[in-house]
Design an enzyme around this catalytic site. Structure first.
Site, PDB file in Angstrom:
ATOM      1  N   CYS A   1       0.800  -1.221   0.000  1.00  0.00           N
ATOM      2  CA  CYS A   1       0.000   0.000   0.000  1.00  0.00           C
ATOM      3  C   CYS A   1       0.835   1.274   0.000  1.00  0.00           C
ATOM      4  CB  CYS A   1      -0.901   0.014   1.221  1.00  0.00           C
ATOM      5  SG  CYS A   1       0.086  -0.024   2.722  1.00  0.00           S
TER       6      CYS A   1
ATOM      7  N   CYS B   1      -0.819  -5.320   6.909  1.00  0.00           N
ATOM      8  CA  CYS B   1      -0.485  -4.136   7.704  1.00  0.00           C
ATOM      9  C   CYS B   1       0.349  -4.512   8.930  1.00  0.00           C
ATOM     10  CB  CYS B   1      -1.744  -3.424   8.163  1.00  0.00           C
ATOM     11  SG  CYS B   1      -2.928  -3.173   6.841  1.00  0.00           S
TER      12      CYS B   1
ATOM     13  N   CYS C   1      -2.510   3.150   7.631  1.00  0.00           N
ATOM     14  CA  CYS C   1      -3.910   2.922   7.949  1.00  0.00           C
ATOM     15  C   CYS C   1      -4.089   2.681   9.460  1.00  0.00           C
ATOM     16  CB  CYS C   1      -4.411   1.718   7.179  1.00  0.00           C
ATOM     17  SG  CYS C   1      -3.672   0.189   7.763  1.00  0.00           S
TER      18      CYS C   1
HETATM   19 FE1  FES Z   1      -1.108   0.142   4.430  1.00  0.00          FE
HETATM   20 FE2  FES Z   1      -2.485  -1.006   6.249  1.00  0.00          FE
HETATM   21  S1  FES Z   1      -3.211  -0.326   4.356  1.00  0.00           S
HETATM   22  S2  FES Z   1      -0.402  -0.625   6.281  1.00  0.00           S
END
Ligand code: FES
Length: 124
Positions: free
Chosen positions: A35, A104, A60
């Site tokens: 991400c 994550c 996030c």
């Molecule tokens: Fe990037 Fe969770 S969406 S660390």
């Protein structure tokens, strides 16, 4: 957010140990290729013990909860103990993460270990 455990929500809403340590003994930074989120860990080490652990996470909610939990788990531990903390252990401590958020949790322990390795390199 029905998919998050209470512990995740708690650590997300009230993250522990957020910030920088200006005179940190070690700094570890990792990025999440999935991400693009970033996490930095700072450690203060005295007599082989992690006296202080802080983090900055641009990510996030799950990543913030993971950072907070890793910092809490690592504080007061010896270097050897802290190096044994795994991403999977952190996810378990948080009461689990939704499957699409497991990536994550991959940052937390890695960033901590990098910070410790940074300290070890510097003190060589
Ligand atoms: Fe990037 Fe969770 S969406 S660390």
């Amino acid at each position: 957010m029905p998919f998050y455990s209470e512990k995740v929500m708690d650590h997300f809403s009230n993250p522990r140990n957020v910030g920088e340590i200006p005179d940190a003994d070690g700094i570890g930074e990792v990025g999440n290729p999935v991400c693009g989120d970033m996490m930095t860990f700072y450690v203060k080490i005295k007599d082989n013990v992690l006296e202080d652990v802080k983090f900055k996470t641009f990510g996030c909610g799950a990543a913030i909860a993971v950072s907070s939990m890793v910092a809490e788990m690592a504080k007061g531990k010896t270097i050897e103990e802290a190096m044994k903390i795994t991403n999977a252990m952190v996810a378990v401590e948080l009461g689990g993460l939704p499957p699409n958020k497991m990536h994550c949790s991959n940052l937390g322990a890695d960033a901590l270990h990098k910070a410790i390795e940074n300290y070890q390199q510097k003190s060589k």
